[in-house]
Design an enzyme around this catalytic site. Structure first.
Site, PDB file in Angstrom:
ATOM      1  N   ASP A 197      -1.310   6.443   6.489  1.00  0.00           N
ATOM      2  CA  ASP A 197      -2.453   5.635   6.062  1.00  0.00           C
ATOM      3  C   ASP A 197      -2.716   4.633   7.188  1.00  0.00           C
ATOM      4  O   ASP A 197      -1.913   3.733   7.430  1.00  0.00           O
ATOM      5  CB  ASP A 197      -2.074   4.909   4.751  1.00  0.00           C
ATOM      6  CG  ASP A 197      -3.124   3.885   4.313  1.00  0.00           C
ATOM      7  OD1 ASP A 197      -4.154   3.740   5.004  1.00  0.00           O
ATOM      8  OD2 ASP A 197      -2.899   3.236   3.268  1.00  0.00           O
TER       9      ASP A 197
ATOM     10  N   LYS B 211     -12.557  -1.717   7.221  1.00  0.00           N
ATOM     11  CA  LYS B 211     -11.871  -2.755   8.004  1.00  0.00           C
ATOM     12  C   LYS B 211     -12.257  -2.625   9.476  1.00  0.00           C
ATOM     13  O   LYS B 211     -12.919  -3.482  10.021  1.00  0.00           O
ATOM     14  CB  LYS B 211     -10.362  -2.660   7.797  1.00  0.00           C
ATOM     15  CG  LYS B 211     -10.000  -2.893   6.327  1.00  0.00           C
ATOM     16  CD  LYS B 211      -8.628  -2.424   5.986  1.00  0.00           C
ATOM     17  CE  LYS B 211      -8.435  -2.215   4.510  1.00  0.00           C
ATOM     18  NZ  LYS B 211      -8.634  -3.399   3.687  1.00  0.00           N
TER      19      LYS B 211
ATOM     20  N   TRP C 237       0.809  -1.222   0.000  1.00  0.00           N
ATOM     21  CA  TRP C 237       0.000   0.000   0.000  1.00  0.00           C
ATOM     22  C   TRP C 237       0.837   1.265   0.000  1.00  0.00           C
ATOM     23  O   TRP C 237       0.508   2.238  -0.679  1.00  0.00           O
ATOM     24  CB  TRP C 237      -1.026  -0.034   1.137  1.00  0.00           C
ATOM     25  CG  TRP C 237      -2.008  -1.150   0.913  1.00  0.00           C
ATOM     26  CD1 TRP C 237      -2.135  -2.294   1.627  1.00  0.00           C
ATOM     27  CD2 TRP C 237      -2.962  -1.244  -0.160  1.00  0.00           C
ATOM     28  NE1 TRP C 237      -3.104  -3.096   1.082  1.00  0.00           N
ATOM     29  CE2 TRP C 237      -3.626  -2.482  -0.009  1.00  0.00           C
ATOM     30  CE3 TRP C 237      -3.315  -0.418  -1.238  1.00  0.00           C
ATOM     31  CZ2 TRP C 237      -4.625  -2.897  -0.891  1.00  0.00           C
ATOM     32  CZ3 TRP C 237      -4.311  -0.840  -2.106  1.00  0.00           C
ATOM     33  CH2 TRP C 237      -4.955  -2.068  -1.933  1.00  0.00           C
TER      34      TRP C 237
HETATM   35  N1  PLP Z   1      -4.416   1.324   2.362  1.00  0.00           N
HETATM   36  C1  PLP Z   1      -4.458   0.157   3.026  1.00  0.00           C
HETATM   37  C2  PLP Z   1      -3.581  -0.019   4.223  1.00  0.00           C
HETATM   38  C3  PLP Z   1      -5.310  -0.866   2.585  1.00  0.00           C
HETATM   39  O1  PLP Z   1      -5.340  -2.024   3.242  1.00  0.00           O
HETATM   40  C4  PLP Z   1      -6.109  -0.651   1.445  1.00  0.00           C
HETATM   41  C5  PLP Z   1      -7.023  -1.695   0.961  1.00  0.00           C
HETATM   42  O2  PLP Z   1      -7.103  -2.783   1.421  1.00  0.00           O
HETATM   43  C6  PLP Z   1      -6.015   0.579   0.792  1.00  0.00           C
HETATM   44  C7  PLP Z   1      -5.178   1.539   1.279  1.00  0.00           C
HETATM   45  C8  PLP Z   1      -6.841   0.855  -0.429  1.00  0.00           C
HETATM   46  O3  PLP Z   1      -8.130   1.065  -0.049  1.00  0.00           O
HETATM   47  P1  PLP Z   1      -9.340   1.175  -1.106  1.00  0.00           P
HETATM   48  O4  PLP Z   1      -9.548  -0.181  -1.648  1.00  0.00           O
HETATM   49  O5  PLP Z   1     -10.449   1.682  -0.249  1.00  0.00           O
HETATM   50  O6  PLP Z   1      -8.915   2.154  -2.129  1.00  0.00           O
END
Ligand code: PLP
Length: 367
Positions: free
Chosen positions: A174, A198, A105
């Site tokens: 994040d 989550k 990520w």
């Molecule tokens: N950041 C993290 C830590 C994630 O686990 C995820 C998705 O699982 C995301 C960002 C991306 O999120 P989205 O699918 O809502 O764009």
């Protein structure tokens, strides 16, 4: 339903049963209005109450200082990979940002930021995402507009249990997969964001917590819906927000409050994750977690079975056996394979014990 399936999915993931029951009760008739929240105008006073309540609960649960705005945005965590540089990379003339890349990520976020400015990866490139690079190998740029990291890498199971020191440079995190899993000192951050699906509710809404002095610095190319200043000025109502997801978020926050807040949840999360890691550690190499013990995630526990890279047949047998016992979504992310148990806030001690018992049984049978 007599017996609920136990969902160890990485997201969207299990919600507290109390939240689902409350939402079910109010689904057709919210608060005696004769309509569902899904049908309600986002400008109505009833929806305003829902939105403001979710905001104030989050402020209370995370002890968010007065000089921070709390916003409910769309576009998910990935939307924020673009919104962060679009809003913050222009904070300093160099248009440069520091990124820590400890998993999928943060790697994606860094790639996206390259579209808008210069990206400096703070540490030497890693061959695999199994640890946080040693602090002595970091080279932070004092003229970076911000330092970015992902507090919990959902795919690789790498979690920061400390807040990086940035010597005055704005810190961005994040926290999509570990927000509210433990208390956090928000005052150390310029910005925190987290998708709700989550630990905080269902997909559709992304929470953004931003220090007020960082507003109003967006690049001119920034789409208006991603502009933090515009969203803050409009209390997240510049355009139609994801109303139902905000409502569910509010119910989850109430649930967190009722069970004692972030500190109480942290205690449960420590207990749950230790249950699983203890089995892995005591299995004489039958279960293998590749992550450095110093940064093993409490939320997402990835492991292989049988050997370092996993024995495909044994892992399939494990997943089939788990599924027969009502435990689902334990398959590791397609990029890493193996098994991943996500132990988010809504996963109970009993759920975790069920998995732990099965892991012990499987170990005895196949070791
Ligand atoms: N950041 C993290 C830590 C994630 O686990 C995820 C998705 O699982 C995301 C960002 C991306 O999120 P989205 O699918 O809502 O764009």
């Amino acid at each position: 339903m007599d017996k609920r399936t136990v969902n160890f999915g990485a997201g969207p993931s299990k919600l507290p049963q109390a939240v689902l029951l409350e939402a079910q009760k109010e689904l057709l008739d919210y608060n005696g209005l004769g309509i569902s929240v899904m049908e309600m105008s986002h400008r109505s006073s009833d929806f305003m109450k829902i939105l403001n309540r979710a905001q104030s609960l989050l402020r209370k649960l995370l002890d968010i200082p007065e000089n921070y705005k709390v916003m409910f945005m769309q576009g998910g965590g990935s939307g924020q990979f673009s919104a962060v540089p679009l809003n913050l990379i222009g904070l300093k003339e160099d248009r440069c940002a520091d990124y820590l890349v400890t998993g999928t990520w943060s790697a994606k976020a860094a790639k996206e930021a390259e579209k808008y400015g210069k990206v400096n990866i703070v540490h030497p490139k890693q061959d695999s995402y199994t640890k946080i690079p040693d602090l002595s190998s970091w080279t932070l740029n004092p003229s970076a507009s911000y330092v970015y990291y992902c507090c919990n890498e959902t795919v690789h199971g790498v979690e920061f249990n400390f807040i990086p020191e940035t010597k005055g440079v704005v810190l961005v995190s994040d926290m999509s997969s570990n927000i509210l899993s433990r208390p956090v000192d928000v005052s150390k951050f310029g910005l925190i964001f987290a998708g709700a699906q989550k630990n905080m509710g269902c997909a559709g809404v992304t929470v953004v917590i931003v220090r007020e002095d960082l507003l109003g610095k967006a690049l001119k190319e920034c789409p208006v819906v991603l502009d933090y200043e515009v969203q803050a000025e409009n209390n997240s109502l510049y355009n139609t927000p994801p109303c139902f997801s905000i409502y569910i978020l509010g119910l989850v926050l109430e649930w967190v409050q009722n069970i004692g807040g972030a500190a109480a949840i942290e205690k449960l999360n420590k207990e749950k994750s230790s249950m699983i890691y203890d089995i892995i550690n005591g299995s004489s190499g039958f279960y293998v977690c590749p992550v450095d013990t110093k940064c093993r995630s409490r939320m997402n526990v990835p492991f292989h079975i049988g050997k370092k890279d996993g024995d495909d047949a044994l892992e399939k047998l494990f997943l089939d056996g788990a599924s027969k016992r009502g435990m689902i979504s334990l398959k590791g992310h397609r990029s890493v394979g193996g098994i991943r148990a996500s132990l988010y806030n809504a996963v109970t001690i009993e759920d975790t014990r069920m998995l732990a018992d099965f892991m012990m049984e499987f170990l005895k049978e196949h070791q």
